[in-house]
Write an enzyme that holds these catalytic residues in place. Structure first.
Site, PDB file in Angstrom:
ATOM      1  N   ILE A 467      23.057 -14.373 -38.663  1.00  0.00           N
ATOM      2  CA  ILE A 467      23.706 -15.605 -39.123  1.00  0.00           C
ATOM      3  C   ILE A 467      23.158 -16.742 -38.275  1.00  0.00           C
ATOM      4  O   ILE A 467      23.255 -16.712 -37.046  1.00  0.00           O
ATOM      5  CB  ILE A 467      25.235 -15.516 -38.970  1.00  0.00           C
ATOM      6  N   HIS A 468      22.596 -17.747 -38.919  1.00  0.00           N
ATOM      7  CA  HIS A 468      21.924 -18.826 -38.192  1.00  0.00           C
ATOM      8  C   HIS A 468      22.663 -20.152 -38.391  1.00  0.00           C
ATOM      9  O   HIS A 468      23.082 -20.459 -39.500  1.00  0.00           O
ATOM     10  CB  HIS A 468      20.490 -18.962 -38.710  1.00  0.00           C
ATOM     11  N   PRO A 469      22.856 -20.938 -37.354  1.00  0.00           N
ATOM     12  CA  PRO A 469      22.514 -20.685 -35.959  1.00  0.00           C
ATOM     13  C   PRO A 469      23.719 -20.148 -35.191  1.00  0.00           C
ATOM     14  O   PRO A 469      24.735 -20.819 -35.069  1.00  0.00           O
ATOM     15  CB  PRO A 469      22.107 -22.069 -35.450  1.00  0.00           C
ATOM     16  N   GLU A 473      23.047 -13.836 -33.342  1.00  0.00           N
ATOM     17  CA  GLU A 473      21.820 -13.480 -34.064  1.00  0.00           C
ATOM     18  C   GLU A 473      20.693 -13.072 -33.117  1.00  0.00           C
ATOM     19  O   GLU A 473      19.713 -12.459 -33.554  1.00  0.00           O
ATOM     20  CB  GLU A 473      21.368 -14.625 -34.958  1.00  0.00           C
ATOM     21  N   CYS A 493      14.142 -22.183 -31.898  1.00  0.00           N
ATOM     22  CA  CYS A 493      15.375 -21.591 -32.394  1.00  0.00           C
ATOM     23  C   CYS A 493      15.137 -20.690 -33.596  1.00  0.00           C
ATOM     24  O   CYS A 493      16.087 -20.230 -34.204  1.00  0.00           O
ATOM     25  CB  CYS A 493      16.387 -22.679 -32.758  1.00  0.00           C
TER      26      CYS A 493
END
EC number: 1.8.1.9
Length: 495
Positions: A467-469, A473, A493
């Protein structure tokens, strides 16, 4: 006056999390159950209600005070996000008052729970008279003789004081800090346990000069690389450390401060003055003053109770929680002192005794979190222990530093937070250890603990889309291994 007498199917000695869980579960199976709980005041005179260490002087107040420190940090960051914030000022008395108010509501809730579940509560100190009988004495001196078919001992532990002049007269412990009526001021925390570093962290976080005196290593029993990261972060955020030192005396000064003298490993000596001296050098289990010898229960040399599936050497007497000798378990475990472990063990024990069930407590792969200023979450083996058990050639360690997105605008440090997976190569890189230093480490670790308990491998982590951000993760993106020598530092990132 003759003592009153009462007979039960189950007597639980100790009203902490494990004892309460066990008693209520047993009562739900139709058994007649009683709980004896009594808190002896700490040397400074602090006492508390039903619920044990976690609720009164452990997990609950420490997490709330940790949150107080995080809020202060958040207010500092807020300007970077456009908030115009006046210089924040912390009120110790308000925090303590609200924390204690919440604790008292929990104490009341636990008493109500026992009543609604049909469990008899004795606010009395229980000591064994024989293997089936205890004498319970309340604060007014009233004596009740209680007999039971089965007995569960879960008396927990209390903080240890060093055997030096002035320690008990002038020092406090975690039994006292959460109820301090006035601010701690300049504080010396003696010890490097998780209790020591957590207390030092929140005291510094709400604005008071804080020093930690440590004899050897921080967070003994935890992964030492992660422990070092926690310590370094604290140092960089203003907590002072006196290393390789042991206190030798505490004296009162004319100004009202406490003068602490210490000795260093090289034989040199030092001293300093503090407003508060908090000892967090370990805990002793409460088994020495309950007449346990009259019950025939054997103890280990450390005062703890060796058990097999919570059963002591006396077949109808059981133990759960802090007092279990984790080193005597097969395999040994350091998780017996954790609140959720005691709760689970208590429920499962009651189910085996009274509901015909067979599920046993599994003390392995239990997740935990240290609420230092940079939180540290862990499940499974520390790297050192994994190598010791399985051999370095059979271990692969995947790791990475990372910077939470929330840290970018306030320009917090790069390569401070860190994640690593410890994998067992001969078993398809099954994950046997997960460690993370960063924000919300506990919330993150809990979810991964389920996967690791189910036997997750590195491939399972790789196949999972993150799951970003988010911070979590990072565990789906780990590529560098320690063996390869590739850099674990991050420059962006997006993997």
């Amino acid at each position: 006056m003759a003592a009153a007498e009462a007979q039960y199917d189950l007597l639980v000695i100790g009203g902490g999390s494990g004892g309460l869980a066990c008693s209520k579960r047993a009562a739900s199976h139709g058994k007649k159950v009683a709980v004896c709980d009594f808190v002896k005041p700490s040397p400074p005179g602090t006492t508390w209600g039903l619920g044990g260490t976690c609720v009164n002087v452990g997990c609950i107040p420490k997490k709330l005070m940790h949150q107080a420190a995080l809020l202060g940090e958040g207010m500092t960051d807020a300007e970077s996000f456009g908030w115009e914030v006046a210089a924040p000022k912390h009120n110790w008395e308000t925090m303590v008052g609200n924390v204690q108010g919440h604790i008292k509501s929990l104490n009341f809730g636990y008493r109500s729970d026992l009543m609604s579940n049909g469990v008899k509560y004795y606010n009395a100190y229980a000591t064994f008279l024989d293997p089936h009988t205890v004498e319970a004495v309340d604060k007014k001196g009233k004596v009740t003789k209680i007999t039971a078919s089965e007995i569960v001992i879960c008396t927990g532990g209390r903080p240890r004081y060093p055997d030096i002049p002035g320690a008990k007269e002038l020092g406090i412990t975690s039994d006292d800090v959460f109820a301090l009526k006035s601010p701690p001021g300049r504080t010396l925390v003696v010890g490097a346990s998780y209790v020591a570093l957590e207390c030092a962290g929140f005291i510094k976080g709400v604005g008071y000069d804080t020093t930690v005196m440590m004899r050897s290593i921080p967070l003994r029993g935890f992964d030492q690389q992660m422990a070092g990261l926690c310590k370094t972060y604290m140092q960089e955020h203003g907590v002072a450390f006196i290393e390789g030192a042991v206190p030798t005396a505490v004296e009162a000064t004319p100004s009202g401060a406490k003068k602490v003298s210490w000795k260093l490993a090289d034989g040199s000596v030092g001293s300093g003055e503090y407003d508060t001296v908090l000892f967090a050098i370990g805990r002793d289990v409460c088994t020495s003053a309950i007449g346990i010898d009259k019950a025939g229960v054997k103890l280990s040399s450390n005062g703890k109770v060796p058990t097999v599936n919570e059963q002591t050497n006396v077949p109808h007497i059981y133990a759960i929680g802090d007092i279990i000798d984790g080193e005597a378990l097969n395999p040994p475990s350091a998780t017996t002192e954790l609140t959720p472990v005691a709760i689970q063990a208590g429920k499962l024990l009651a189910d085996r005794l009274y509901a015909g069930k067979s599920a046993l407590m599994d003390y392995s792969m239990v997740a935990t979190t240290v609420y230092t200023p940079l939180e540290y979450g862990a499940v499974g083996l520390p790297e050192e222990e994994a190598i010791k058990l399985h051999g370095e050639d059979n271990i692969e360690v995947y790791h990475s530093y990372f910077k939470p997105l929330e840290w970018t605008l306030p320009h917090r440090g790069d390569n401070v937070c860190y994640a690593k997976l410890i994998c067992l190569k001969p078993e398809g890189e099954r994950v046997i250890g997960l460690h993370v230093c960063g924000p919300n480490a506990g919330e993150m670790t809990q979810g991964f603990a389920v996967a690791i308990k189910a036997g997750a491998t590195k491939a399972h982590f790789d196949d999972t889309v993150g799951i970003h951000p988010t911070v979590a993760e990072e565990f789906t993106l780990l590529a560098a291994t320690k063996r390869s020598g590739d850099s674990a530092e991050k420059s962006g990132c997006u993997g």
